[in-house]
Design a protein around this motif. Structure first.
Motif, PDB file in Angstrom:
ATOM      1  N   MET A 121       0.842  -1.189   0.000  1.00  0.00           N
ATOM      2  CA  MET A 121       0.000   0.000   0.000  1.00  0.00           C
ATOM      3  C   MET A 121       0.880   1.242   0.000  1.00  0.00           C
ATOM      4  O   MET A 121       1.929   1.266   0.638  1.00  0.00           O
ATOM      5  CB  MET A 121      -0.895   0.017   1.234  1.00  0.00           C
ATOM      6  CG  MET A 121      -2.008  -1.010   1.209  1.00  0.00           C
ATOM      7  SD  MET A 121      -3.218  -0.686   2.480  1.00  0.00           S
ATOM      8  CE  MET A 121      -4.215  -2.153   2.359  1.00  0.00           C
ATOM      9  N   SER A 122       0.421   2.264  -0.726  1.00  0.00           N
ATOM     10  CA  SER A 122       1.231   3.462  -0.849  1.00  0.00           C
ATOM     11  C   SER A 122       1.296   4.247   0.459  1.00  0.00           C
ATOM     12  O   SER A 122       2.342   4.758   0.835  1.00  0.00           O
ATOM     13  CB  SER A 122       0.690   4.322  -1.992  1.00  0.00           C
ATOM     14  OG  SER A 122      -0.705   4.363  -1.946  1.00  0.00           O
ATOM     15  N   THR A 159       0.220   4.273   4.765  1.00  0.00           N
ATOM     16  CA  THR A 159      -0.196   3.373   5.837  1.00  0.00           C
ATOM     17  C   THR A 159      -1.622   3.711   6.271  1.00  0.00           C
ATOM     18  O   THR A 159      -1.907   4.858   6.633  1.00  0.00           O
ATOM     19  CB  THR A 159       0.753   3.540   7.051  1.00  0.00           C
ATOM     20  OG1 THR A 159       2.078   3.403   6.569  1.00  0.00           O
ATOM     21  CG2 THR A 159       0.474   2.484   8.098  1.00  0.00           C
ATOM     22  N   PRO A 160      -2.525   2.748   6.227  1.00  0.00           N
ATOM     23  CA  PRO A 160      -3.902   3.033   6.631  1.00  0.00           C
ATOM     24  C   PRO A 160      -3.980   3.385   8.117  1.00  0.00           C
ATOM     25  O   PRO A 160      -3.161   2.919   8.911  1.00  0.00           O
ATOM     26  CB  PRO A 160      -4.630   1.721   6.334  1.00  0.00           C
ATOM     27  CG  PRO A 160      -3.759   0.978   5.397  1.00  0.00           C
ATOM     28  CD  PRO A 160      -2.367   1.377   5.726  1.00  0.00           C
ATOM     29  N   ARG A 161      -4.982   4.207   8.438  1.00  0.00           N
ATOM     30  CA  ARG A 161      -5.150   4.616   9.835  1.00  0.00           C
ATOM     31  C   ARG A 161      -5.630   3.457  10.701  1.00  0.00           C
ATOM     32  O   ARG A 161      -5.282   3.348  11.863  1.00  0.00           O
ATOM     33  CB  ARG A 161      -6.150   5.778   9.912  1.00  0.00           C
ATOM     34  CG  ARG A 161      -5.541   7.125   9.577  1.00  0.00           C
ATOM     35  CD  ARG A 161      -6.374   8.257  10.175  1.00  0.00           C
ATOM     36  NE  ARG A 161      -7.727   8.278   9.638  1.00  0.00           N
ATOM     37  CZ  ARG A 161      -8.084   8.960   8.558  1.00  0.00           C
ATOM     38  NH1 ARG A 161      -7.169   9.663   7.907  1.00  0.00           N
ATOM     39  NH2 ARG A 161      -9.319   8.942   8.118  1.00  0.00           N
ATOM     40  N   GLY A 162      -6.468   2.593  10.091  1.00  0.00           N
ATOM     41  CA  GLY A 162      -7.038   1.487  10.865  1.00  0.00           C
ATOM     42  C   GLY A 162      -5.979   0.462  11.242  1.00  0.00           C
ATOM     43  O   GLY A 162      -4.975   0.291  10.553  1.00  0.00           O
ATOM     44  N   GLU A 163      -6.220  -0.213  12.349  1.00  0.00           N
ATOM     45  CA  GLU A 163      -5.288  -1.246  12.816  1.00  0.00           C
ATOM     46  C   GLU A 163      -5.335  -2.446  11.873  1.00  0.00           C
ATOM     47  O   GLU A 163      -6.418  -2.871  11.456  1.00  0.00           O
ATOM     48  CB  GLU A 163      -5.727  -1.672  14.228  1.00  0.00           C
ATOM     49  CG  GLU A 163      -4.899  -2.773  14.832  1.00  0.00           C
ATOM     50  CD  GLU A 163      -5.617  -3.431  16.011  1.00  0.00           C
ATOM     51  OE1 GLU A 163      -5.133  -4.465  16.457  1.00  0.00           O
ATOM     52  OE2 GLU A 163      -6.663  -2.913  16.459  1.00  0.00           O
ATOM     53  N   GLU A 164      -4.161  -2.997  11.512  1.00  0.00           N
ATOM     54  CA  GLU A 164      -4.160  -4.179  10.647  1.00  0.00           C
ATOM     55  C   GLU A 164      -4.629  -5.386  11.448  1.00  0.00           C
ATOM     56  O   GLU A 164      -4.179  -5.616  12.576  1.00  0.00           O
ATOM     57  CB  GLU A 164      -2.780  -4.453  10.045  1.00  0.00           C
ATOM     58  CG  GLU A 164      -2.811  -5.691   9.157  1.00  0.00           C
ATOM     59  CD  GLU A 164      -1.709  -5.748   8.134  1.00  0.00           C
ATOM     60  OE1 GLU A 164      -0.743  -4.986   8.237  1.00  0.00           O
ATOM     61  OE2 GLU A 164      -1.828  -6.586   7.204  1.00  0.00           O
ATOM     62  N   ARG A 165      -5.534  -6.141  10.840  1.00  0.00           N
ATOM     63  CA  ARG A 165      -6.149  -7.270  11.540  1.00  0.00           C
ATOM     64  C   ARG A 165      -5.612  -8.583  11.001  1.00  0.00           C
ATOM     65  O   ARG A 165      -5.254  -8.701   9.823  1.00  0.00           O
ATOM     66  CB  ARG A 165      -7.668  -7.232  11.344  1.00  0.00           C
ATOM     67  CG  ARG A 165      -8.329  -5.893  11.675  1.00  0.00           C
ATOM     68  CD  ARG A 165      -8.497  -5.704  13.171  1.00  0.00           C
ATOM     69  NE  ARG A 165      -9.331  -6.733  13.753  1.00  0.00           N
ATOM     70  CZ  ARG A 165     -10.672  -6.712  13.735  1.00  0.00           C
ATOM     71  NH1 ARG A 165     -11.308  -5.713  13.177  1.00  0.00           N
ATOM     72  NH2 ARG A 165     -11.358  -7.690  14.278  1.00  0.00           N
ATOM     73  N   GLU A 166      -5.616  -9.586  11.862  1.00  0.00           N
ATOM     74  CA  GLU A 166      -5.226 -10.923  11.397  1.00  0.00           C
ATOM     75  C   GLU A 166      -6.380 -11.496  10.591  1.00  0.00           C
ATOM     76  O   GLU A 166      -7.525 -11.531  11.058  1.00  0.00           O
ATOM     77  CB  GLU A 166      -4.929 -11.826  12.594  1.00  0.00           C
ATOM     78  CG  GLU A 166      -4.387 -13.174  12.176  1.00  0.00           C
ATOM     79  CD  GLU A 166      -4.360 -14.183  13.331  1.00  0.00           C
ATOM     80  OE1 GLU A 166      -4.068 -15.346  13.053  1.00  0.00           O
ATOM     81  OE2 GLU A 166      -4.645 -13.791  14.482  1.00  0.00           O
TER      82      GLU A 166
END
Lengths: 576, 261
Positions: free
Chosen positions: B1-2, B4-11
């Motif tokens: 991803m260009s 970093t998304p604000r949301g937490e990365e999930r498993e």
């Protein structure tokens, strides 16, 4: 919080092996009882968005997921799809792909059996959901016996039977004729208004979305650009145009009028548009006589395709054509319209010998089609069928487009040149190494068109070419058809999307129940509302507004497009 | 991803979805159905047990590479078992047919495993195959008096498969099947089909030879027939397998945990 059925917080998602996210930073809450419309161009991420709400994304597809989605308070990454399915029902674009049982009642029972609903309860729910979608009495029918609209309503019934809190419909009307689409919209609207069911619908049908949705979200490149009421979204014409979305004709008309410094509001629904139009006329807004181009030039000489007293009866006894007679001349641009089952596709398949006349004659270039082979006809007449997937079978887009050329023994150089040109003309060259079925449906249709164009036929038949296309995609294809027409080729287009055609077609054949109801220039045909209604077609909103204008002024205004309608209004003497 | 998304990365995991060893049951069922369907198509007129072999023998290895050793064996085994009943003309000795399907997919699945806990499973396959080879050839030489030269020639596919399975070619095949180069994928599928079905063929023959004890004249004939049959299995595996793998990669459906494509 209890009134929120779906809550998305900072949701981003990236498919496996994909570089860019398909959903990006989405924050949205959908309230119980809402009819939420999701609009956006092809590839905006609408289907991914829908699949994220029932956990299919990412649980089935994998990939990287950021943020949180809660459905009825359940985190979609912490609950199995089977649990989420009890809260979220989903209906997909093509009803054919979701009906699997051998009877209507078995179709509805299938999901319930998988959810371990007791037999007695299943038996109780079946008639109830059939009544909701107005399919009573069809319990024992095979789904294949239903019309397109009925099939889609059956798919809705099957989803409803699980009693979901949220019903998602992903482009449910794109495959349907206007009457089928209307059946689906009115059914869904009833479920929303009378039962309070929450609806999320993705659709390119802007007029209907403006009519029925309570709130609209605009998705573009995976981002939720704007959320508002239909009035807020559909009246923001620059926003829609910048995102290649179709503007409801009524909004487009009054936006163009407003651009002339005539003070007027921008309604988004037809009835409101008629009221605003009445106000404009009441205020004595100055009108001019429109400068209309066109009118059909009657072609002389031997027709390219000559059909006389054509009858066709299918092996099951269905009489699809009754004594159809028609002449098509070289270089014509012909539009064939009519309800599903009117005989449109049956008629054009006779041009290629894909169907043989039961009686009557089909003469192509002066030769009876019975004396011609399908392959001989196919070299000169290109047929782009309704469902692109039925014509795709190669591993790459390049192979698909070059396939026929190889079989016609063109030289390697010629094959490469034509394939490259054809792919570039359809904007597909960058996808040449992709598997055709990995592309969105709109692009798959363009692959099929590219394959036909590569053969450079003299006559091209487009059978519902704009189905599943967004506004830009639809015009892209129709612009190609116009270029071909300008090159002297004969173009035949079958479509339900009447609003798209005024800028392209010259002559219209209106079909109903296997006969030709009307053969006339487009302007005449679109204003013969009686004939159109008799084959369950509705004229575009611009035509209906023109009829209203004629009623209000007592003068005949045969205007086909918002631009033509707006051109009638002048700045001088505008309403105060 | 260009960015970093604000949301937490999930498993991301498939919770509660029906799966066997990380392969969705839907995949297992679909591929079992394909195995059954291909059981109808005879692909040879000669086989040691006196019947024709079915086309599905060319894809047992593929199923192992797509689903992994356990789910692959389950899928091939179920498909072959149903095939025995619905297409008896290609069934041969029914339990040997089913064992062949299971062993081929299992051996194929073991070949390229990236699962650290399963890195030594290939040794088990080798042990079983060596025992089966000893029963098969030992009986031929010691009990039925088959001359050594014919035993060696007629079991070419068996000992060559075993050798290729023991050598690093086992991992090389898996690497090729996972390659982006489709030529390498096809070569990997062909060679892998030779190896995996060769392993199963050895196990099968431990049973069938004990049952039929075919004479030396048959061994002579088999020395040329069996490699030809194997080549046709490899061709089936390469042609069908390349198409399947290209399609699966393109469509981007979730990959079974043990898949190597």
């Amino acid at each position: 919080m209890s009134d929120i059925i779906a809550c998305l917080e900072n949701v981003s998602y990236q498919y496996p092996r994909s570089i860019e996210p398909v959903l990006s930073e989405i924050n949205l809450s959908i309230q119980k009882g809402e009819f939420f419309g999701l609009i956006g161009p092809t590839g905006a991420g609408k289907t991914t968005f829908c699949c994220a709400l029932n956990g299919i994304v990412p649980q089935f597809y994998g990939g990287r997921f950021f943020g949180k989605i809660e459905i009825a308070g359940l985190d979609t990454l912490e609950h199995p799809i089977s649990v989420l399915a009890k809260h979220v029902g989903q209906v997909f674009e093509d009803p054919e792909t979701q009906l699997i049982a051998t009877s209507v009642e078995n179709e509805i029972a299938f999901a319930l059996e998988n959810l371990k609903v007791p037999r007695e309860e299943i038996i109780r729910r079946i008639p109830r959901v059939l009544e909701m979608v107005r399919l009573e009495g069809t319990e024992k029918k095979h789904p294949a016996e239903l019309s397109g609209g009925q099939k889609q309503r059956l798919a809705i019934a099957a989803a409803l039977a699980a009693q979901p809190d949220l019903l998602i419909l992903d482009e449910p009307t794109s495959q349907l004729d206007p009457v089928g689409a209307d059946e689906v919209f009115s059914t869904v609207s009833e479920l929303n208004k009378e039962l309070g069911m929450t609806i999320l619908m993705c659709s390119h049908a802007s007029e209907e979305m403006a009519e029925y949705a309570t709130r609209i979200g605009l998705l573009s490149n995976g981002s939720l650009l704007s959320v508002g009421t239909p009035e807020e979204i559909y009246a923001d014409i620059p926003l829609l145009i910048n995102n290649n979305l179709r503007v409801p004709q009524v909004a487009s008309t009054f936006y163009s009028i407003k651009q002339k410094n005539i003070p007027v509001s921008i309604p988004v629904r037809l009835e409101e548009g008629k009221k605003v139009l009445t106000e404009l006329i009441t205020k004595k807004t100055q009108l001019t006589t429109p400068d209309l181009k066109d009118e059909l030039v009657h072609k002389e000489g031997q027709p390219l395709i000559q059909i006389k007293d054509l009858e066709h009866t299918y092996p099951d006894g269905t009489k699809a054509l009754h004594g159809v007679s028609l002449d098509i001349h070289t270089g014509e641009y012909l539009l064939v319209i009519g309800q599903n089952g009117a005989g449109k596709s049956t008629l054009v398949k006779h041009f290629l010998n894909l169907l043989k006349p039961t009686s009557g004659t089909v003469v192509i270039n002066g030769i009876d089609s019975k004396k011609l082979t399908v392959s001989a006809l196919a070299a000169n007449i290109g047929y782009i069928a309704q469902n692109p997937d039925n014509q795709i079978f190669n591993m790459t887009v390049w192979d698909e487009v070059s396939f026929a050329l190889k079989n016609l023994k063109f030289s390697k150089q010629e094959i490469e040149t034509r394939t490259e040109e054809s792919l570039k003309s359809m904007g597909l060259y960058e996808y040449k190494d992709r598997h055709p079925l990995s592309l969105p449906k709109g692009d798959r249709a363009r692959v099929v068109i590219a394959a036909i164009l590569a053969m450079e036929p003299d006559t091209i038949i487009f059978d519902e070419p704009t189905t599943g296309q967004d506004f830009r995609g639809a015009h892209y294809i129709l612009d190609i058809s116009r270029k071909l027409h300008e090159m002297g080729k004969t173009v035949v287009v079958i479509t339900h999307h009447l609003y798209l055609m005024p800028d392209y077609a010259e002559r219209v054949i209106v079909m109903g129940k296997g006969t030709i109801l009307l053969d006339a220039p487009i302007r005449q045909a679109y204003f013969d509302t009686e004939k159109l209604n008799s084959t369950y077609l509705t004229p575009p909103q611009a035509v209906l507004l023109s009829i209203k204008l004629s009623e209000l002024t007592g003068e005949a205004y045969c205007l086909l497009t918002p631009a033509e309608l707006a051109s009638v209004f002048t700045t001088n003497g505008g309403a105060a | 991803m260009s960015a970093t998304p604000r949301g937490e990365e999930r498993e991301v995991k498939n919770i509660g979805g029906a799966s066997i060893d990380g392969a969705p049951v839907a995949y297992i069922v679909v591929l079992a159905a394909v195995v059954t369907a291909l059981a109808f198509i005879p692909f040879s007129v000669v086989m040691a047990s006196g019947g024709s072999f079915p086309m599905n023998q060319g894809i047992f290895g593929l199923i192992g590479w797509v689903l992994g050793p356990i789910a692959g064996a389950v899928s091939s085994g179920i498909g072959a078992l149903i095939g025995v009943f619905v297409a008896p003309h290609t069934a041969g000795v029914w339990f040997v047919t089913v064992i062949g399907a299971i062993v081929t997919s299992f051996a194929a699945g073991v070949m390229g495993t990236k699962n650290e806990k399963r890195k030594s499973w290939w040794i088990g396959v080798v042990v079983v195959t060596v025992i089966a080879f000893a029963i098969y050839v030992g009986r031929a030489l010691l009990v039925n008096g088959i001359r050594l030269q014919w035993a060696i020639l007629a079991t070419f596919v068996n000992w060559s498969s075993l050798l290729l399975f023991i050598l690093p070619t086992r991992n090389l095949v898996a690497k090729w099947i996972g390659s982006k180069n489709l030529v390498l994928v096809a070569v990997g599928l062909a060679l892998g089909t030779w190896i995996s079905f060769g392993i199963a063929h050895t196990v099968q023959n431990a049973f069938t030879y004990t049952m039929f004890n075919w004479p030396e004249e048959i061994w002579v004939m088999l020395s040329s027939v069996i490699p030809i049959e194997f080549i046709s299995r490899c061709a089936i595996g390469a042609v069908i397998g390349t198409g399947v793998i290209v399609g699966l990669r393109a469509i981007g459906l979730v990959k079974p945990t043990e898949a190597i494509y």
